[in-house]
Design a protein around this motif. Structure first.
Motif, PDB file in Angstrom:
ATOM      1  N   SER A 323       0.592  -1.523   0.339  1.00 54.29           N
ATOM      2  CA  SER A 323      -0.035  -0.116  -0.020  1.00 54.29           C
ATOM      3  C   SER A 323       0.855   0.822  -0.104  1.00 54.29           C
ATOM      4  O   SER A 323       0.696   2.136  -0.401  1.00 54.29           O
ATOM      5  CB  SER A 323      -1.214  -0.192   0.996  1.00 54.29           C
ATOM      6  N   THR A 327       1.090   3.973  -3.498  1.00 54.89           N
ATOM      7  CA  THR A 327       0.280   5.473  -2.774  1.00 54.89           C
ATOM      8  C   THR A 327       1.716   6.444  -3.861  1.00 54.89           C
ATOM      9  O   THR A 327       1.719   6.968  -3.995  1.00 54.89           O
ATOM     10  CB  THR A 327       0.412   5.801  -2.215  1.00 54.89           C
ATOM     11  N   ARG A 447      -6.307   0.985  -3.558  1.00 60.09           N
ATOM     12  CA  ARG A 447      -6.993   2.215  -2.885  1.00 60.09           C
ATOM     13  C   ARG A 447      -7.763   3.870  -3.979  1.00 60.09           C
ATOM     14  O   ARG A 447      -6.576   4.572  -3.848  1.00 60.09           O
ATOM     15  CB  ARG A 447      -6.232   2.894  -2.166  1.00 60.09           C
ATOM     16  N   LEU A 448      -8.086   3.241  -3.705  1.00 57.85           N
ATOM     17  CA  LEU A 448      -8.673   4.346  -5.917  1.00 57.85           C
ATOM     18  C   LEU A 448      -8.847   5.439  -4.853  1.00 57.85           C
ATOM     19  O   LEU A 448      -8.650   6.568  -5.609  1.00 57.85           O
ATOM     20  CB  LEU A 448      -9.969   4.054  -5.923  1.00 57.85           C
ATOM     21  N   GLN A 449      -9.329   6.017  -3.631  1.00 61.47           N
ATOM     22  CA  GLN A 449      -9.563   7.016  -3.043  1.00 61.47           C
ATOM     23  C   GLN A 449      -8.443   7.933  -2.952  1.00 61.47           C
ATOM     24  O   GLN A 449      -8.407   8.943  -3.395  1.00 61.47           O
ATOM     25  CB  GLN A 449     -10.059   7.044  -1.613  1.00 61.47           C
ATOM     26  N   ALA A 450      -6.852   6.962  -2.060  1.00 65.27           N
ATOM     27  CA  ALA A 450      -5.828   7.911  -2.305  1.00 65.27           C
ATOM     28  C   ALA A 450      -5.500   8.216  -4.071  1.00 65.27           C
ATOM     29  O   ALA A 450      -5.068   9.294  -4.018  1.00 65.27           O
ATOM     30  CB  ALA A 450      -4.862   6.775  -1.706  1.00 65.27           C
ATOM     31  N   THR A 452      -7.403   8.493  -6.638  1.00 67.70           N
ATOM     32  CA  THR A 452      -7.718   9.844  -6.875  1.00 67.70           C
ATOM     33  C   THR A 452      -7.532  10.953  -6.799  1.00 67.70           C
ATOM     34  O   THR A 452      -7.429  12.435  -7.277  1.00 67.70           O
ATOM     35  CB  THR A 452      -9.521   9.735  -6.679  1.00 67.70           C
ATOM     36  N   ARG A 453      -6.916  11.273  -5.571  1.00 70.94           N
ATOM     37  CA  ARG A 453      -6.793  12.334  -4.915  1.00 70.94           C
ATOM     38  C   ARG A 453      -5.418  13.323  -5.316  1.00 70.94           C
ATOM     39  O   ARG A 453      -5.224  14.459  -5.863  1.00 70.94           O
ATOM     40  CB  ARG A 453      -6.944  12.475  -3.295  1.00 70.94           C
ATOM     41  N   LEU A 498      -5.367  17.872   0.272  1.00 74.07           N
ATOM     42  CA  LEU A 498      -6.683  17.213  -0.229  1.00 74.07           C
ATOM     43  C   LEU A 498      -5.392  15.648   0.893  1.00 74.07           C
ATOM     44  O   LEU A 498      -6.666  14.878   0.927  1.00 74.07           O
ATOM     45  CB  LEU A 498      -6.904  16.498  -2.117  1.00 74.07           C
ATOM     46  N   ARG A 499      -4.958  15.662   1.728  1.00 71.81           N
ATOM     47  CA  ARG A 499      -4.802  15.103   3.220  1.00 71.81           C
ATOM     48  C   ARG A 499      -4.053  14.013   2.386  1.00 71.81           C
ATOM     49  O   ARG A 499      -4.402  13.004   2.962  1.00 71.81           O
ATOM     50  CB  ARG A 499      -6.276  14.861   4.190  1.00 71.81           C
ATOM     51  N   VAL A 500      -3.478  13.951   1.358  1.00 73.62           N
ATOM     52  CA  VAL A 500      -2.581  12.718   1.089  1.00 73.62           C
ATOM     53  C   VAL A 500      -1.108  13.122   1.855  1.00 73.62           C
ATOM     54  O   VAL A 500      -0.518  12.098   2.032  1.00 73.62           O
ATOM     55  CB  VAL A 500      -1.613  12.883  -0.721  1.00 73.62           C
TER      56      VAL A 500
END
Length: 527
Positions: A323, A327, A447-450, A452-453, A498-500
């Motif tokens: 993971s 990222t 983790r598609l959310q990460a 996408t950000r 975006l809190r990445v």
């Protein structure tokens, strides 16, 4: 010897890799200015042969050393570490002697039947001594990586690049007045000198901080594992890697021959085909693979880390590592793809003073994420004892590349761009196959959310650079740098917004984490 965490070790390799990659660019820029694209083509033609020989010499042992030493250290088994190193030294020594003699003995065959341009023959002769140096260095690097001590490898790489750059100023600049062939050979001599200095540094580092009695002072002097079991464990890792590298090296060795033949079939003269191949392999590819310094460092550190986690039956740690790597790859690859795609022409113009390299790079740059992701996925498969799967996936990609080169580069309307297209298809297929198997064995969920950000932050960077460079043709160097530097600053701010990137995960970075966390805390919406 200070044993380093996964994040610490990866960070050290990333920083050193970034420094050496920048130094490598300086090296290639100076070399290109001295010997031109045609000379770079002569320099690059012999590299596939070097890769093939090194594959046979090392026989996949550096990876086996890294993985097995990490397991032995986790089990406090000093005797097993000694046995691993003794067997590795013996195998590499025998193979080095045999193949070095074979390279010199078969020099006539290579000159007349292998080298696509006979002027590359002096470079081939100068290359022969580097085989033994790199082979021994690889054993030291595997040993330190198994100890998860990445500092000696990092400093050794920096020293090696420094010597290479200095040698260009002295050797290549002198011999270019005689011929391009001698200038390319002089550049190869610089590589020999650099590798030798790097090896001497690793030898000193091993004596000072890597002695086994200091690493495992309380280690068991008698291993519960027999010599036969150790050999089997090494072969289980080394043989698939060896076959993979061997086949890939053969494919790589066939690449310049096939490219030259295809370009000649498309109507290009030999000198022009050599120049085009030099533009592709010696100029465009180094720019393309620059971001892989980060993901390559992750891959190097993933093998012993995953092996140690599996030895301790902690599969959840493997998923965490994957993971983190996924990222991190997106954070590096997405913005780099934007920059190299938008400014492929201006970048290559200002770096190499060559306007024809931009289109070659522009074909490959949009697929940067898949290129960068390939190394961490391979590292995880190797750490899971699935090196054979990574081997097959790599071979599939390599064969596909050669087939597409033959089909595309021979067309006059496509030419060298067909090689770029074939390269994209190759690493895309290999990466997708690796990802499928990693998900199957580890149970990882993307983790598609990460992602996408990170993609949104990259889009913001793209829009900013479009505004800065709007209607500027040709694009000045100052405007290009303003767009790139400002774009990366905006990208960093958007990652925080975006809190990445958060103060919590940044603080975990060794040594510089607290300072970076304070910087992140000043960004809008950061936590």
């Amino acid at each position: 010897m200070n044993r380093q965490s996964f994040l610490h070790g990866a960070l050290i390799l990333m920083i050193s890799g970034l420094i050496t990659r920048i130094m490598g660019f300086v090296y290639r820029v100076f070399l290109t200015r001295i010997i031109g694209a045609e000379g770079m083509g002569l320099f690059q033609i012999v590299f596939p042969i070097l890769g093939l020989v090194l594959t046979l010499v090392t026989a996949g042992l550096p990876l086996a050393i890294s993985k097995l030493v990490a397991e032995a250290v986790a089990q406090n088994d000093k005797a097993r570490v000694k046995r691993i190193m003794a067997v590795s030294v013996g195998v590499v020594s025998v193979m080095t002697i045999i193949l070095t003699i074979a390279m010199y003995t078969c020099r006539g065959f290579v000159q007349h039947h292998w080298l696509s341009d006979p002027r590359a023959f002096p470079t081939y002769l100068v290359m022969i001594p580097v085989v033994s140096i790199i082979a021994v260095s690889s054993l030291y690097r595997g040993y330190f990586q198994g100890l998860q001590d990445m500092s000696p490898t990092a400093w050794g790489q920096i020293l090696e690049q420094t010597v290479r750059i200095i040698s260009i100023w002295i050797l290549a600049a002198y011999f270019v007045q005689f011929s391009l062939a001698y200038a390319a050979a002089a550049a190869m001599m610089g590589m020999v000198l650099g590798e030798l200095c790097g090896l001497l540094f690793l030898i000193v580092a091993q004596r000072r901080r890597g002695r086994l009695d200091d690493v495992l002072p309380e280690g068991a002097t008698r291993s519960q594992e027999s010599v036969r079991q150790t050999l089997h464990a090494m072969g289980e890792i080394a043989l698939p890697v060896t076959f993979s590298k061997l086949i890939w090296s053969l494919l790589f060795a066939a690449e310049p021959i096939l490219v030259m033949r295809a370009l000649q079939a498309a109507g290009f003269a030999t000198a022009t085909a050599t120049t085009l191949y030099g533009q592709y392999s010696g100029m465009a590819i180094p720019l393309l693979v620059f971001p892989t310094v980060f993901t390559g460092s992750l891959a190097t550190n993933l093998v012993p880390s995953v092996s140690e986690a599996m030895a301790a039956s902690e599969r959840y740690r493997v998923r965490i590592r994957l993971s983190q790597s996924f990222t991190a790859t997106a954070m590096v690859a997405f913005p780099t793809a934007v920059v190299l795609t938008m400014f492929s022409g201006p970048l290559t113009h200002y770096i190499y003073k060559e306007d024809s390299i931009g289109p070659i790079l522009a074909v490959m740059a949009p697929f940067m994420f898949l290129l960068c992701l390939q190394a961490p996925l391979t590292g995880i498969l190797q750490g899971l004892n699935k090196a054979g799967i990574a081997m097959v996936n790599s071979i599939i990609g390599g064969v596909l590349k050669l087939v597409l080169i033959y089909v595309l580069a021979a067309k006059p309307t496509i030419g060298i761009l067909g090689v770029s297209m074939a390269t994209v298809a190759s690493f895309t297929v290999s990466c997708i196959l690796n990802l499928w198997f990693v998900v199957r064995y580890v149970g990882f969920t993307i983790r598609l959310q990460a992602l996408t950000r990170v993609a949104l932050a990259s889009c913001g960077m793209f829009l900013y650079m479009q505004v800065i460079t709007w209607r500027q043709n040709p694009l000045s160097f100052g405007s290009m740098m303003l767009a790139i530097v400002g774009g990366f600053i905006l990208y960093f701010g958007l990652l925080c917004a975006l809190r990445v990137l958060t103060t919590r995960n940044i603080r975990r970075v060794p040594r510089i984490g607290p300072l970076l966390a304070r910087l992140v805390s000043w960004m809008p919406f950061a936590i």
